[in-house]
Write a protein that holds these residues in place. Structure first.
Motif, PDB file in Angstrom:
ATOM      1  N   UNK A   1       0.859  -1.188   0.000  1.00 51.01           N
ATOM      2  CA  UNK A   1       0.000   0.000   0.000  1.00 51.01           C
ATOM      3  C   UNK A   1       0.893   1.234   0.000  1.00 51.01           C
ATOM      4  N   UNK A   2       0.601   2.182  -0.872  1.00 54.06           N
ATOM      5  CA  UNK A   2       1.376   3.418  -0.907  1.00 54.06           C
ATOM      6  C   UNK A   2       0.459   4.581  -1.227  1.00 54.06           C
ATOM      7  N   UNK A   3       0.575   5.646  -0.442  1.00 56.14           N
ATOM      8  CA  UNK A   3      -0.191   6.862  -0.731  1.00 56.14           C
ATOM      9  C   UNK A   3       0.778   7.992  -1.056  1.00 56.14           C
ATOM     10  N   UNK A   4       0.392   8.832  -2.006  1.00 55.69           N
ATOM     11  CA  UNK A   4       1.225   9.952  -2.430  1.00 55.69           C
ATOM     12  C   UNK A   4       0.390  11.230  -2.452  1.00 55.69           C
TER      13      UNK A   4
ATOM     14  N   UNK B   1      -1.097  13.186   2.589  1.00 60.27           N
ATOM     15  CA  UNK B   1      -0.586  12.008   3.289  1.00 60.27           C
ATOM     16  C   UNK B   1       0.338  11.207   2.369  1.00 60.27           C
ATOM     17  N   UNK B   2       1.571  10.998   2.822  1.00 61.18           N
ATOM     18  CA  UNK B   2       2.531  10.161   2.116  1.00 61.18           C
ATOM     19  C   UNK B   2       2.960   9.035   3.050  1.00 61.18           C
TER      20      UNK B   2
ATOM     21  N   UNK C   1      -7.511  14.531  -4.171  1.00 58.09           N
ATOM     22  CA  UNK C   1      -6.312  14.556  -5.003  1.00 58.09           C
ATOM     23  C   UNK C   1      -5.287  13.602  -4.402  1.00 58.09           C
ATOM     24  N   UNK C   2      -4.236  13.330  -5.175  1.00 55.94           N
ATOM     25  CA  UNK C   2      -3.238  12.364  -4.734  1.00 55.94           C
ATOM     26  C   UNK C   2      -3.569  10.963  -5.220  1.00 55.94           C
ATOM     27  N   UNK C   3      -2.724  10.019  -4.845  1.00 54.29           N
ATOM     28  CA  UNK C   3      -2.871   8.650  -5.333  1.00 54.29           C
ATOM     29  C   UNK C   3      -2.781   7.623  -4.210  1.00 54.29           C
ATOM     30  N   UNK C   4      -3.490   6.515  -4.415  1.00 53.09           N
ATOM     31  CA  UNK C   4      -3.348   5.328  -3.573  1.00 53.09           C
ATOM     32  C   UNK C   4      -2.994   4.166  -4.481  1.00 53.09           C
TER      33      UNK C   4
END
Length: 227
Positions: free
Chosen positions: A2-5, A24-25, A59-62
């Motif tokens: 799991x990675x959040x950017x 959140x990263x 916004x951002x990515x998971x």
């Protein structure tokens, strides 16, 4: 795993836009056991929901098991969850019209597994409910319902398990037994476990603790650093 950017979640309210999560990263490795802690309103459950694909970020990515959730529609996210993810909720979320056995069988049947009944019976025996399989949720105690929910979560041999305040509706003694069971099964199945909790003692049993304050990561500590 799991990675959040730069993950951001905002909602519109009558008083204007409210930011729940602020950039959140984080990264959670395969097989890691991670606690997400923080005060009520800090964004814990929102973060869990975004990582699990239950909600969409502003916004951002998971990245979940190599899949960018922002590039998937709801149906595709549901398919991914059914294949990869298990859930344990504070409110159990059992279907009231199904017996304990049927609740555990359901996700296995949805995967097209012809051995659903056998596997569900084995899991109910593993969680100590082999003689309660024919009971409906309203005939079970809170601790028994949560054990059914744990059996259901592991029923499809999910690679990732998300648990949101799994002991929140249980007394201290029952909650401790449920958590012992959850950790035992997690070790047996080598599952990645992401656990939202208010309980600092429970958090210290995890490999790592991520603390949120007002929607931002305030601390990210390995278990050995917790003292």
């Amino acid at each position: 795993m799991i990675e959040t950017t730069a993950l951001v979640k905002t909602v519109d309210t009558s008083e204007g836009q409210l930011t729940i999560l602020k950039s959140i990263n984080l990264s959670i490795a395969n097989g890691e056991i991670v606690a997400i802690v923080g005060a009520s309103g800090s964004g814990k459950s929102t973060l869990l929901g975004l990582m699990a694909g239950l909600d969409s970020a502003t916004s951002g990515e998971v990245m979940l098991a190599g899949q960018n959730l922002s590039q998937l529609d709801e149906e595709q996210r549901a398919i991914l969850r059914g294949r990869m993810v298990g859930f344990v909720f504070q409110s159990f979320q059992l279907l009231p019209s199904l017996t304990a056995l049927e609740n555990v069988m359901l996700p296995i049947e949805l995967k097209g597994d012809s051995q659903a009944r056998t596997k569900a019976m084995q899991l109910l025996e593993r969680v100590g409910l082999n003689e309660r399989w024919h009971h409906y949720p309203n005939q079970l105690s809170g601790g028994e319902q949560q054990r059914v929910a744990i059996a259901r979560a592991f029923a499809t041999e999910a690679q990732i398990l998300f648990a949101d305040e799994p002991t929140g509706n249980l007394d201290t003694a029952t909650g401790a037994k449920v958590i012992d069971l959850l950790f035992e099964l997690n070790r047996e199945y080598a599952t990645t476990l992401v656990l939202v909790t208010h309980d600092e003692r429970l958090a210290q049993r995890c490999d790592r603790t991520i603390k949120l304050i007002a929607g931002a990561v305030a601390d990210d500590s390995q278990a050995t650093e917790l003292g």
